[in-house]
Each structure stands twice: as C-alpha cells, then as structure tokens.
Design a protein around this motif. Structure first.
Motif, PDB file in Angstrom:
ATOM      1  N   ASN A   1       7.414  37.800 -17.694  1.00  0.00           N
ATOM      2  CA  ASN A   1       8.418  37.360 -18.858  1.00  0.00           C
ATOM      3  C   ASN A   1       7.841  37.616 -19.990  1.00  0.00           C
ATOM      4  OD1 ASN A   1       9.869  35.602 -16.952  1.00  0.00           O
ATOM      5  ND2 ASN A   1       8.190  34.121 -16.717  1.00  0.00           N
ATOM      6  N   LYS A   2       6.769  38.305 -20.201  1.00  0.00           N
ATOM      7  CA  LYS A   2       6.537  38.899 -21.650  1.00  0.00           C
ATOM      8  C   LYS A   2       5.520  39.805 -21.467  1.00  0.00           C
ATOM      9  CE  LYS A   2       2.902  35.132 -22.445  1.00  0.00           C
ATOM     10  NZ  LYS A   2       2.470  34.167 -23.514  1.00  0.00           N
ATOM     11  N   MET A   3       5.392  40.848 -22.506  1.00  0.00           N
ATOM     12  CA  MET A   3       4.423  42.070 -22.290  1.00  0.00           C
ATOM     13  C   MET A   3       4.205  42.565 -23.999  1.00  0.00           C
ATOM     14  SD  MET A   3       4.640  45.630 -20.415  1.00  0.00           S
ATOM     15  CE  MET A   3       5.612  46.422 -21.703  1.00  0.00           C
ATOM     16  N   GLU A   4       2.924  43.070 -23.974  1.00  0.00           N
ATOM     17  CA  GLU A   4       2.831  43.753 -25.395  1.00  0.00           C
ATOM     18  C   GLU A   4       2.134  45.173 -24.847  1.00  0.00           C
ATOM     19  OE1 GLU A   4       0.786  41.681 -28.510  1.00  0.00           O
ATOM     20  OE2 GLU A   4       1.420  39.736 -27.769  1.00  0.00           O
TER      21      GLU A   4
ATOM     22  N   LYS B   1      11.504  37.750 -22.116  1.00  0.00           N
ATOM     23  CA  LYS B   1      12.708  37.468 -21.614  1.00  0.00           C
ATOM     24  C   LYS B   1      13.158  36.024 -21.575  1.00  0.00           C
ATOM     25  CE  LYS B   1      14.480  38.522 -16.673  1.00  0.00           C
ATOM     26  NZ  LYS B   1      14.315  38.964 -15.444  1.00  0.00           N
ATOM     27  N   SER B   2      14.571  35.967 -21.896  1.00  0.00           N
ATOM     28  CA  SER B   2      15.184  34.567 -22.146  1.00  0.00           C
ATOM     29  C   SER B   2      16.515  34.775 -21.221  1.00  0.00           C
ATOM     30  CB  SER B   2      15.293  34.221 -23.303  1.00  0.00           C
ATOM     31  OG  SER B   2      16.158  35.261 -24.017  1.00  0.00           O
ATOM     32  N   GLU B   3      17.549  34.817 -21.726  1.00  0.00           N
ATOM     33  CA  GLU B   3      19.126  35.059 -21.024  1.00  0.00           C
ATOM     34  C   GLU B   3      19.079  36.647 -20.712  1.00  0.00           C
ATOM     35  OE1 GLU B   3      22.253  33.501 -22.980  1.00  0.00           O
ATOM     36  OE2 GLU B   3      21.178  32.025 -23.827  1.00  0.00           O
ATOM     37  N   TYR B   4      18.323  37.301 -21.681  1.00  0.00           N
ATOM     38  CA  TYR B   4      18.458  38.712 -21.412  1.00  0.00           C
ATOM     39  C   TYR B   4      17.071  39.418 -22.002  1.00  0.00           C
ATOM     40  CZ  TYR B   4      20.441  37.560 -26.140  1.00  0.00           C
ATOM     41  OH  TYR B   4      20.372  36.796 -27.235  1.00  0.00           O
ATOM     42  N   PRO B   5      16.632  40.674 -21.710  1.00  0.00           N
ATOM     43  CA  PRO B   5      15.430  41.021 -22.380  1.00  0.00           C
ATOM     44  C   PRO B   5      15.454  41.439 -23.496  1.00  0.00           C
ATOM     45  CG  PRO B   5      16.186  42.272 -20.516  1.00  0.00           C
ATOM     46  CD  PRO B   5      17.294  41.704 -20.554  1.00  0.00           C
TER      47      PRO B   5
ATOM     48  N   ILE C   1      14.152  43.955 -14.224  1.00  0.00           N
ATOM     49  CA  ILE C   1      13.830  42.899 -15.254  1.00  0.00           C
ATOM     50  C   ILE C   1      15.204  42.376 -15.761  1.00  0.00           C
ATOM     51  CG2 ILE C   1      11.578  43.528 -16.076  1.00  0.00           C
ATOM     52  CD1 ILE C   1      12.845  44.909 -18.577  1.00  0.00           C
ATOM     53  N   ILE C   2      16.263  43.311 -15.381  1.00  0.00           N
ATOM     54  CA  ILE C   2      17.626  43.004 -16.238  1.00  0.00           C
ATOM     55  C   ILE C   2      18.235  41.680 -15.596  1.00  0.00           C
ATOM     56  CG2 ILE C   2      18.949  44.730 -14.713  1.00  0.00           C
ATOM     57  CD1 ILE C   2      19.359  44.233 -18.358  1.00  0.00           C
ATOM     58  N   GLY C   3      18.103  41.675 -14.143  1.00  0.00           N
ATOM     59  CA  GLY C   3      18.573  40.341 -13.437  1.00  0.00           C
ATOM     60  C   GLY C   3      20.311  40.341 -13.733  1.00  0.00           C
ATOM     61  N   ASP C   4      20.968  39.631 -14.115  1.00  0.00           N
ATOM     62  CA  ASP C   4      22.409  39.398 -14.355  1.00  0.00           C
ATOM     63  C   ASP C   4      22.733  39.763 -15.498  1.00  0.00           C
ATOM     64  OD1 ASP C   4      22.710  39.053 -11.405  1.00  0.00           O
ATOM     65  OD2 ASP C   4      22.605  36.681 -11.990  1.00  0.00           O
ATOM     66  N   ALA C   5      21.915  39.989 -16.526  1.00  0.00           N
ATOM     67  CA  ALA C   5      22.178  40.285 -18.038  1.00  0.00           C
ATOM     68  C   ALA C   5      22.910  41.498 -18.013  1.00  0.00           C
ATOM     69  CB  ALA C   5      20.891  40.325 -18.724  1.00  0.00           C
ATOM     70  N   GLN C   6      23.939  41.538 -18.839  1.00  0.00           N
ATOM     71  CA  GLN C   6      24.713  42.724 -19.173  1.00  0.00           C
ATOM     72  C   GLN C   6      23.979  43.566 -20.714  1.00  0.00           C
ATOM     73  OE1 GLN C   6      27.095  43.999 -17.000  1.00  0.00           O
ATOM     74  NE2 GLN C   6      25.944  42.498 -16.096  1.00  0.00           N
ATOM     75  N   ARG C   7      23.052  43.030 -21.060  1.00  0.00           N
ATOM     76  CA  ARG C   7      22.759  43.661 -22.251  1.00  0.00           C
ATOM     77  C   ARG C   7      21.173  43.379 -22.670  1.00  0.00           C
ATOM     78  NH1 ARG C   7      23.026  40.232 -27.301  1.00  0.00           N
ATOM     79  NH2 ARG C   7      23.375  37.856 -26.563  1.00  0.00           N
ATOM     80  N   ILE C   8      20.661  44.275 -23.448  1.00  0.00           N
ATOM     81  CA  ILE C   8      19.082  43.827 -24.050  1.00  0.00           C
ATOM     82  C   ILE C   8      19.536  43.932 -25.754  1.00  0.00           C
ATOM     83  CG2 ILE C   8      18.093  45.293 -21.969  1.00  0.00           C
ATOM     84  CD1 ILE C   8      17.583  47.227 -24.080  1.00  0.00           C
TER      85      ILE C   8
END
Length: 858
Positions: A570-573, A606-610, A627-634
């Motif tokens: 859910n997060k990375m640096e 990551k929330s609703e989208y990356p 990591i994109i799931g159902d999201a249509q954008r980043i």
C-alpha cells in the motif's frame, strides 16, 4: 593552487581504516611467502638472477589535503618516461610543508626485506647494471606501483606474492622506483624465466569438483608471455582421470601476464570424495608443448560446503563463490542467504563460518578479491552476479532472499541493502560501518582519543590531525567530482531500508569498527524505521567467534520476513543516485534524472488509485499490473494520468508536467548505460590501444592499457582483452564496452566509434561542445554510448601530447572510493596539485550531449 579539499581527509581515513581492519582480523587466503630463507632460490618460473639488497628511500610527509581521485605524484612525475637516476642525499621533493626530503640509504634486513616505519608511503629506488639486453621477471611485494625505466606497473600492496612482470632490461643501468604501500616493508628481485611462454601456479582460481554432478567446470591459471610476440591461438589441454579436454585461450600481449580460463572435464559417476590432480599442458598454435603443470584439486559433495566457479560478464574472467548448502538435502523452494565477507577474508572462509541451515543456502561472493572493492563498484557487481548464480542453482523462494556480512561485509550489507531494497526481505550488518567515505568522521573521533603510540603506528602526525579537524573548503570542481560518488553515499539512501527488516549486530567493545558507529546507526534507524533489532554482544570485540555473524537470532528474524508481493503493498519509498547503479524497486523504474548523480526519489501510496510523488526524476516506468486494480488512473506529482487497460506505462517530464511516451530511446541515458566514466570498465570490456602515433606515444598508450589490465587483474582477479587499434574490428567485439587509449590522430578505432562524439581530442587540441582548448599538456577521460549498440559504452583515455600522457598515467579510476563524472579534462598539473589541475568535469545530458549537460570549468 593547492587549496584545501575534502578528498585528502578521505585519503587518510581510508589509510586508517585499512590499518584497523588489518590489526583486527587474521589475514586469510592465498597469501604466499616467496622470500623466506629456506625458499630464496625455489622459484618455479625460473632462476633468481638478482636479489635487491641495496636501496635508497625517499620519505614522504603525507599531505592531508591530497585528492583520492587525483592524488599528487610529484616524485613519480620526475621519473615518468625518463632514465633519471639519483644518488644518496639528493633532494627528491619539497613536500607540502616546505620540507626538503632527501634520498637516503636503507639497509636490507631479514628475508631480503627492506623494513622500517619510515617506509610507510615512501619511495624506494633500486638500480641494476645489466651486462646485456635481456628479458627478466620483476618480482616484488609491498608496493602500490613501480616505475621500471620510466614506465609504470601495478604493485603488490597486499603482499599476495602475485607480482611477476616481464621486463626487457637494457644494457647498462636499469632503474626501479617503488611506491611503498600499507605495510612499511618492500622486497624485490629479478628472475630469469625458464621459458618465453609459461604457466605460473600463483593465484589460480579453481572449483571443487562435485561427485554427485556430471558437468564440465571452469578454472583459471596465469600464463606469462615473456616474449616480444603475441600469444595467439594457444591451447590448454586439461587431463583428469584419463579424460582430456582442450581450451583455446584468449590472446596475450607481448611482455605481459594474463589469467586465462580453461575447461575441466566432467567427473565420472561414482567418484569418491577426496583429493585429486589434474594435468595442464600449454600448447602453441601448432600444438607444440610449451609448458605443463600438475594441479591439486578437491572432490567434494554438493551437500557439503564447497566452491563453484562461473564466467563473469564484467570481463569474461573466471570467478568463484563459496556455498554452505542447506543441511536438508531434499529442500525445495527454500531460502537464500547472500553473505559478504570482511577485508582480507576469502569467500571460502566466509561460508565455512556458517553452520548449514535446514531452511536455506548460504552463498558467499568474493568481492573480486579478499580486499576487493569494499562491495562497491566491481564488488557490487560481483555480489549481484553471485546472487543470480545462487538463484539459478538453488531456485529459492523468490520472497525468501536475505543479506548479511561482517566488517567490510557489514558495510557491504548496509550499502547493498540501501542500493537494492527490493532484492532482500531482511538484512543483517555485523560489525559494519554504513559509508566508506563517511568513516572519516569516525576516524577523526578515534584519532582524537588515540595514544601517541597508536598515532605513530598509523603514521599520523599532530600536524595531520590538526589538518583533519579543519573544515574543508570545497570548490565547485570538488563538488562536481565528488558527486559522481553519490551512489555510494549509503545514508542518503537510508529510507530504502523501510523495504526490509534489519538486525544490527556489533561487539560491545569493538575497537576495529568502533561500537559507537553501530550506536549512531541505531539512532538513525530509530528516527523512521519500525522494524529493526539492535544487539551488542556482551564483551564482544571485532571478532568473537562464529557468532560474530552466524548468530541464531539473525536467522530467526530472517525467517519471519518475506519480500512483499507488489499486490500487497500500500506504500513504498525508493531512492537512487544513479539509474545506472540502481533503477528499480518492485513495480517502479527510475529511467532518467533531472540532475545526474543527485539523489532521485519516488514515493507510492494507494487509496482509490495509485499516487506517486517524485523528486529529481525526468523519466519513469511503472508496471501497474498488480497495483492498479479497478482504477482507471494514477496521480503523479498532482498530474492525473489515465491508464485504462495498461499494465506498463512510460512517463516523461515535459515542461513540468508528466506525459506518457511509447518507450525510452536506447540512444539516451538510462539503466542500460548512464555513466560516469568508471562505468566503461564492465560489460566484457576490451582495451584498444593506439599504434598510429610517434614511437613514444605508441609505447605510452600500450603501457597504459597494459597497466590498467595489470591493475584490474590484481584488484579484481580480472582478465582483460587487449588489442591494437589496427587489428580492431567492430563485428569481433559487438555489444561489448570498448576502452580507447589514444586520440583521433593516434587511434584508428576513433573513426569507427567516435566520429559523432560530442568531444574531440587530438594532438595539441581538445574540443568539448563549442569550446576549444589548445596545448600539449591535456589529458582526458570520458564515456559515451557505443553507436552500434543499444547497451555498450565507449570509454576514452587520451592526451594531446607528451605532457598530457604523463597526466593520464594515474589509474585510480580502478579504485573504489574514487569518483569520476562522465568527463574530466586535466593538465599534468594534477601530479603537483591534485584536483586544482582539473580544467573541466561534468555530466552529459540525458541525450548524451554537452549542450544539455552540466559541467564545471576552472
């Protein structure tokens, strides 16, 4: 001239560091005593012609302001390309304090050794009167380099006993100038080779033959070419238990030594564990026998500790790594532990320090030598190659890969863990220091509290100590040169440690890598890291037995950690100072930087989208499949990017906004080739030397290429291909890095590889972009893409004239801890004034142009 800079403090820090490591660890490995009383005339390569028993030495007052990348060499400068001789009491140099240093007689001692505390860092002068022109082997130890009749050769500063340099003595006086290394002792002699071309068993690389497997093996042995002709199309016939296999060896230049690979036949089934012998025969192109040797070799079980060999892609040399395989013979999909050794420790001894684990395999790379590169530069590449070998052989669970090491290997653990955070589930630095050059601060603290006896033993005067405490005054040139070393500044990448668990192990009373270094790292981690364990072993010194690194709680922590799957993150640096060193973590690849070799960063949440944020990034690739799931954008730096049906996208900065692009051009900078100059020395590199100049130019470029090959052999167990420009054909060395020794007037390979180069250098002139500099005193190093390859590079080592040829003799770019941007232009004044002699340094743009690059002039 002679302004204060930071590199001199670093130089002294590294000297001090080496003293500490050597005082704190038992030296291990293939170190041979060739000068003992009983063996003084036992030389397999020939007969002893002369033992040097008379010498003059020139003491040096170490300059704390000296540059590590461009050290002053006022003394060598006087002897380069000359037949200069000296007499006792002659002034050799006036040092940086204004003190005249004189050549002084020194007596030879036991075992034909010149030994005195005054020799540390000094120069030693030998001469030999030859009654005729003849070929000999110069054998010496304890020196960093030697000038023989004006031409430099690599030394034997670790006292390995490997040094054998073919030399054609002239009739009359022959002069040898040795620079003394870390030990205040040197010795030297001349050997008459028994044959013009012959084997030497010193420093062989051999595998263990595994009785359960039927496979061919690779070994390596050095071949001495003490003749004026090339060794070409020669063969090594290897016989073992009545089975023979032939290997055609690579070409060996005149008057040189090269370590070459040979094949070893597969074992017959049913072989027993034990010792065996193989016979090697060296045959010329007509299959005439030139030499033969019998070699001891071990037959072992693959279920016990053993060593394996492989061909390195750095230079096609044979390297080895050692293994402590799992105690569970049926283990499948287990763990893999990469263990990196300390200074002076052989990989064999590193693996031997571990008890075999029932849930994973230990693999120990070599760092290319027991001292090697502190796991930076080519040591880093060796660690990566061995990691891949371990994965290939043992097919571990890809989520169960771990990293550990002791002392210098503890540094390697901090460094590799910060540089490649997604390759390891957890790391365990033992008795380690995080940053090689950052050890300076620890050095000053230690030296300030040292006794007079310790300071004397380390060769540190009160004046040096006072200099080290002064705040350095850094010029723009200093900053530009040091910037090329940013990929090794471990603590600037410290937040990469968030990607794995950490176990810090240190002895409570370690006086080699002082315990306060570990405590400082505990404080650093405590400010941001949620998953680390810190333990000081009660009463532990630098080495307190196998528990110094084979510590059960480390492996318990390892067992509880796994590399996360991309889909679970859910997060990375991620941070890097060069995409050419480290570009990728999980699903993100930093392709290009806005400012080369400054730290670049990417954060992901990551929330609703990356959501991504970047700094100092101009090109980025993202694999969104997990990591994109159902999201249509980043969202990246507040720019919204539609990504429907996209698994991998490429993004580039355009006028401050992110835009998708189809791909990144291979002709531009990227992870495949990014500079700086030292990056040319990999990818199966080939040294192409000039033959189209004057006699002295041709001699010098040949000797410079040979010197670099000698240096890479000694430092990196290397085997470098050398070829004359007139014999160089592009198709024979496709997709390999090429190092050109010479300029456009002297090296014919220039027109094949560099006719569109943004930099031009010829006799008496250098052109960088639209700037032209004239004179015969200029030397230059630079790197550009190889135009006929998507991945290979061309490195250039060139001069505008005789004075410039002296300037380029230095080979410190093959030393870890030094830093070189894409391009450096310097005069022969560097030998007197270090970095004050550098005229221009900097980085090309992402399109490899001067116009879009960043350069400093002085």
């Amino acid at each position: 001239m002679g302004k204060r800079n930071i590199f001199g403090v670093i130089t002294l820090s590294i000297i001090f560091f080496n003293c500490l490591i050597l005082s704190g660890q038992k030296r291990q490995g293939n170190i041979v005593e060739y000068f003992g009383k009983e063996k003084i005339n036992e030389v397999k390569e020939g007969d002893v012609l002369h033992l040097f028993s008379k010498a003059l030495y020139l003491p040096t007052n170490r300059n704390a302001l000296n540059s590590l990348s461009f050290p002053t060499e006022k003394v060598f400068k006087e002897f380069l390309m000359t037949q200069k001789t000296v007499v006792e009491n002659e002034i050799g140099v006036v040092d940086h304090t204004g003190t005249a240093q004189r050549w002084t007689q020194i007596a030879v001692g036991e075992n034909s050794t010149f030994s005195s505390p005054k020799l540390r860092g000094a120069y030693v002068y030998f001469s030999y009167e030859s009654s005729q022109e003849q070929v000999v082997l110069f054998e010496a130890s304890g020196h960093t380099q030697v000038l023989i009749n004006g031409f430099p050769h690599e030394g034997d500063y670790y006292d390995f006993g490997y040094s054998l340099i073919p030399v054609r003595l002239k009739k009359g006086t022959n002069v040898f100038i040795m620079k003394v290394g870390r030990f205040p002792r040197v010795r030297a002699r001349l050997i008459q080779p028994k044959k013009p071309v012959l084997f030497t068993q010193r420093d062989m690389t051999l595998p263990d033959l595994l009785v359960e497997d039927s496979m061919a093996y690779k070994g390596a042995i050095r071949v001495i070419n003490a003749s004026d002709s090339w060794v070409k199309s020669h063969q090594i016939a290897t016989e073992h238990r009545n089975v023979e296999i032939n290997t055609t060896i690579p070409a060996i230049p005149p008057m040189s030594v090269r370590k070459v690979a040979f094949d070893i036949p597969a074992l017959a089934t049913g072989s027993a564990i034990g010792k065996s012998k193989i016979k090697l025969k060296l045959n010329d192109a007509s299959l005439v026998l030139l030499d033969e040797q019998e070699i001891d070799i071990e037959l072992k079980s693959k279920f016990g500790k053993h060593k394996r060999t492989f061909i390195s892609q750095i230079d096609n040399s044979v390297q080895y790594f050692s293994v402590a395989p799992s105690s569970n013979k049926a283990l499948n999909n287990g763990a893999l532990f990469l263990s990196v050794h300390g200074a002076s420790v052989e990989a064999v001894n590193q693996a031997n320090a571990y008890k075999q684990k029932d849930w994973g395999h230990v693999v120990a790379p070599t760092n290319r030598r027991p001292f090697g590169f502190a796991w930076e530069d080519w040591g880093r590449l060796d660690a990566l190659e061995v990691l891949e070998q371990g994965k290939r052989i043992y097919e571990p669970d890809p989520q169960k890969i771990y990293l550990t090491g002791h002392s210098m290997g503890g540094h390697g653990t901090w460094y590799l863990g910060a540089t490649y955070p997604d390759k390891f589930a957890a790391i365990a630095p033992c008795a380690g220091y995080p940053d090689l050059l950052g050890y300076r601060d620890s050095f000053v603290k230690r030296a300030l509290n040292a006794s007079e006896a310790e300071l004397k033993r380390w060769g540190i005067t009160p004046k040096m100590l006072a200099e080290m405490q002064k705040k350095p005054q850094l010029s723009d040139m200093d900053h530009m040169i040091s910037r090329a070393g940013n990929p090794s500044r471990t603590l600037t990448l410290k937040r990469n440690y968030l990607q794995h668990g950490i176990y810090v192990l240190h002895g409570e009373v370690d006086n080699v890598v002082p315990t306060f270094i570990a405590r400082e790292m505990r404080e650093v981690l405590g400010q941001f890291h949620p998953d680390f364990t810190y333990y000081e072993y009660p009463g532990g010194t630098h080495w307190y037995g196998d528990h110094s690194m084979d510590w059960p709680p480390i492996f318990e922590l390892f067992k509880q950690r796994s590399i996360p799957m991309d889909s679970t993150m859910n997060k990375m640096e991620f941070y890097t100072a060069s995409p050419g060193v480290s570009a990728k973590s999980h699903f993100a690849t930093i392709e290009q930087q806005e400012k080369p070799f400054e730290v670049s960063s990417l954060t992901y949440s990551k929330s609703e989208y990356p959501i991504f944020t970047t700094a100092n990034v101009s090109g980025l690739s993202l694999d969104l499949s997990d990591i994109i799931g159902d999201a249509q954008r980043i969202v990246i730096d507040n720019d919204s990017i539609r990504v429907s049906n996209a698994s991998k996208i490429h993004l580039k900065q355009d006028s401050g906004s992110w835009k998708t692009v189809e791909t990144f051009a291979k002709t531009e900078k990227g992870p495949h080739r990014n500079g700086g100059f030292k990056d040319a020395f990999t990818n199966q590199m080939v040294f192409v030397y000039a033959t189209g100049g004057t006699e002295i130019e041709n001699q010098w470029y040949y000797n410079k290429a040979r010197l670099d090959a000698e240096t890479f052999y000694y430092r990196a167990n290397g085997s470098v291909e050398m070829i004359a420009d007139k014999d160089f054909k592009l198709k024979d060395f496709s997709d390999r890095n090429i190092i050109i020794y010479g300029n456009s007037d002297t090296n014919s390979a220039w027109s094949k590889l560099l006719k569109n180069s943004p930099v031009a250098i010829k006799g008496n002139q250098v052109k960088i972009g639209d700037k032209t500099i004239k004179g015969s005193e200029w030397g230059m190093y630079f790197i550009v893409p190889r135009p006929d390859s998507d991945n290979a590079s061309v490195g250039v080592i060139a001069a505008t004239g005789i004075d410039g040829l002296k300037a380029i003799y230095s080979n410190h770019y093959l030393l870890n801890g030094t830093s070189y941007p894409d391009l450096l232009l310097f005069s022969n004044a560097i030998m007197d004034f270090g970095t004050d002699g550098v005229k221009c340094a900097g980085f090309f743009g992402n399109d490899w142009s001067v116009e879009n690059g960043e350069f400093v002039w002085q």
